[in-house]
Design a protein around this motif. Structure first.
Motif, mmCIF file in Angstrom:
data_model
loop_
_atom_site.group_PDB
_atom_site.id
_atom_site.type_symbol
_atom_site.label_atom_id
_atom_site.label_comp_id
_atom_site.label_asym_id
_atom_site.label_seq_id
_atom_site.Cartn_x
_atom_site.Cartn_y
_atom_site.Cartn_z
ATOM 1 N N ASN A 174 0.749 -1.163 0.168
ATOM 2 C CA ASN A 174 -0.014 0.089 -0.077
ATOM 3 C C ASN A 174 0.805 1.516 0.024
ATOM 4 O O ASN A 174 1.623 1.332 0.847
ATOM 5 N N ALA A 175 0.827 1.924 -1.143
ATOM 6 C CA ALA A 175 1.618 3.109 -1.139
ATOM 7 C C ALA A 175 0.786 4.555 -0.663
ATOM 8 O O ALA A 175 -0.108 4.807 -0.898
ATOM 9 N N SER A 176 1.624 4.975 0.678
ATOM 10 C CA SER A 176 1.193 6.065 1.191
ATOM 11 C C SER A 176 1.397 7.285 0.535
ATOM 12 O O SER A 176 2.384 7.294 -0.363
ATOM 13 N N GLN A 177 0.561 8.234 0.531
ATOM 14 C CA GLN A 177 0.767 9.284 -0.192
ATOM 15 C C GLN A 177 1.432 10.521 0.749
ATOM 16 O O GLN A 177 0.975 10.742 1.693
ATOM 17 N N GLU A 178 2.183 11.455 0.109
ATOM 18 C CA GLU A 178 2.990 12.425 0.965
ATOM 19 C C GLU A 178 3.201 13.657 0.083
ATOM 20 O O GLU A 178 3.914 13.344 -0.995
ATOM 21 N N ASP A 179 2.677 14.857 0.254
ATOM 22 C CA ASP A 179 2.879 16.080 -0.676
ATOM 23 C C ASP A 179 4.459 16.432 -0.437
ATOM 24 O O ASP A 179 4.827 16.402 0.787
ATOM 25 N N PHE A 180 4.995 16.467 -1.389
ATOM 26 C CA PHE A 180 6.370 16.907 -1.578
ATOM 27 C C PHE A 180 6.561 18.499 -2.119
ATOM 28 O O PHE A 180 6.336 18.348 -3.342
ATOM 29 N N SER A 181 6.877 19.435 -1.410
ATOM 30 C CA SER A 181 6.964 20.800 -2.048
ATOM 31 C C SER A 181 8.469 21.156 -2.205
ATOM 32 O O SER A 181 9.058 21.828 -1.195
ATOM 33 N N PRO A 182 9.260 20.560 -2.985
ATOM 34 C CA PRO A 182 10.694 21.006 -3.038
ATOM 35 C C PRO A 182 10.773 22.485 -3.287
ATOM 36 O O PRO A 182 10.078 23.041 -3.876
ATOM 37 N N SER A 183 11.988 23.144 -3.149
ATOM 38 C CA SER A 183 12.257 24.301 -3.700
ATOM 39 C C SER A 183 12.814 24.086 -5.150
ATOM 40 O O SER A 183 14.091 23.626 -5.294
ATOM 41 N N VAL A 184 12.393 24.775 -6.062
ATOM 42 C CA VAL A 184 12.219 24.433 -7.459
ATOM 43 C C VAL A 184 13.261 25.519 -8.017
ATOM 44 O O VAL A 184 12.923 26.754 -7.977
ATOM 45 N N PRO A 185 14.321 25.117 -8.507
ATOM 46 C CA PRO A 185 15.347 26.372 -8.955
ATOM 47 C C PRO A 185 14.812 26.741 -10.284
ATOM 48 O O PRO A 185 14.144 26.255 -11.154
ATOM 49 N N SER A 186 15.323 28.126 -10.499
ATOM 50 C CA SER A 186 14.985 28.639 -11.787
ATOM 51 C C SER A 186 15.692 28.094 -12.916
ATOM 52 O O SER A 186 16.825 27.480 -12.822
ATOM 53 N N SER A 187 15.185 28.192 -14.033
ATOM 54 C CA SER A 187 15.722 27.570 -15.347
ATOM 55 C C SER A 187 16.177 28.334 -16.512
ATOM 56 O O SER A 187 15.158 29.293 -16.568
ATOM 57 N N GLY A 188 17.148 28.476 -17.108
ATOM 58 C CA GLY A 188 17.392 29.120 -18.251
ATOM 59 C C GLY A 188 16.884 28.605 -19.575
ATOM 60 O O GLY A 188 17.112 29.101 -20.620
#
Length: 320
Positions: free
Chosen positions: A165-179
């Motif tokens: 059973n796959a438990s769910q967890e919200d993951f909110s990483p800091s997303v780096p800016s991209s060129g």
């Protein structure tokens, strides 16, 4: 200390490769006595991963991540690996994963083994079997870094169901800016993609012109296959370059590859060598492809292919 796996998706749906790498990660986790955590980016039905051994899903849901960006995705996986304390990270061997893997390896100071075909033969030292010399040989590679990244070859390990059973967890990483800015993405929605296809039907210059491609598409439709072509065909404009397979095009690791009217140049063979079963149909018995094929038909494609298609239609009707 769980094994981390990156599960690729497209337009919200997991690719088949996602379940294969999850199956592989479960096999590694069992050897190490731990569990599997998956990183899923903008994917639906993440609970499906539980069928293949995933215990926890880090679900990343951000609209600005709909389009793949290697450096950004690698950074997200890096953050997940550090959060989970993962010492093994499992990826597929898709074009996207091969693009981000070296970036991820730098971020994690990890060793990376691509084109892996079996579960580790040993975890101390961590040793995997992988293909080499354009799939003409195998080697056993030991990864001695603290963190290890494994790229699993397509269709090599297969899907292995596991009752989890796959438990769910919200993951909110800091997303780096991209060129990198993506202005538009054109997707074919009515065809099986070459990347995900278990069967590929490919045509070459022996078809004589784009007007004859209907029989390739009909055979592919009956088999539920993707269509592909050789480099000369795409260079001539008969087919789009997105269908060009080979060393200079898209690599193919399908369960079945059918080459029709393709002589078998070295670059083409190098790109499709990972396919498990190779079939060639060609009028020239001396065509190089016959030496690489598992099965060969010496004959006119304009006679053989329609007859094969009709036989397959009849077989499917009888077994419907």
């Amino acid at each position: 200390m769980s094994v981390l796996v990156y599960t690729e998706s497209e337009q919200g749906s997991f690719k088949k490769a996602a379940f294969e790498v999850a199956s592989y990660a479960k096999a590694v986790a069992d050897q190490l006595g731990t569990s599997v955590t998956a990183v899923a980016i903008n994917a639906n039905n993440t609970s499906d991963l539980g069928k293949y051994g995933v215990s926890k899903v880090l679900n990343v849901s951000q609209n600005d991540l709909d389009t793949f960006n290697a450096s950004v995705y690698a950074n997200i996986i890096e953050q997940a690996a550090k959060q989970e304390g993962s010492k093994v990270v499992v990826l597929s061997s898709s074009a996207n994963s091969k693009y981000l893997a070296p970036i991820l390896a730098i971020g994690l100071d990890a060793g990376y083994a691509s084109n892996v075909v079996e579960a580790p033969s040993s975890t101390s030292p961590f040793t995997v079997k992988r293909t080499a010399f354009t799939n003409k040989a195998f080697n056993n590679t030991s990864i001695d870094t603290d963190v290890k990244i494994v790229g699993v070859s397509k269709n090599a390990f297969g899907l292995v169901e596991s009752d989890a059973n796959a438990s769910q967890e919200d993951f909110s990483p800091s997303v780096p800016s991209s060129g990198v800015t993506v202005e538009s993405v054109d997707r074919a929605t009515d065809k099986v993609s070459i990347a995900d296809a278990e069967i590929v039907v490919s045509g070459g210059r022996g078809l004589k012109g784009p007007e004859n491609w209907g029989m390739i598409e009909e055979l592919a439709d009956v088999l539920g296959a993707a269509t592909a072509c050789s480099k000369p065909v795409s260079d001539l404009g008969w087919r789009p370059h997105s269908e060009h397979v080979g060393q200079t095009g898209k690599p193919v690791a399908s369960n079945l590859y059918i080459a029709i009217g393709i002589s078998g140049a070295i670059q083409h063979l190098a790109g499709i060598n990972a396919s498990k079963i190779k079939v060639v149909i060609n009028t020239d018995p001396e065509a190089p492809f016959f030496k690489a094929a598992d099965y060969g038909v010496v004959g006119d494609a304009f006679e053989v292919v329609p007859a094969l298609t009709e036989k397959l239609k009849a077989f499917k009707a009888q077994n419907a």
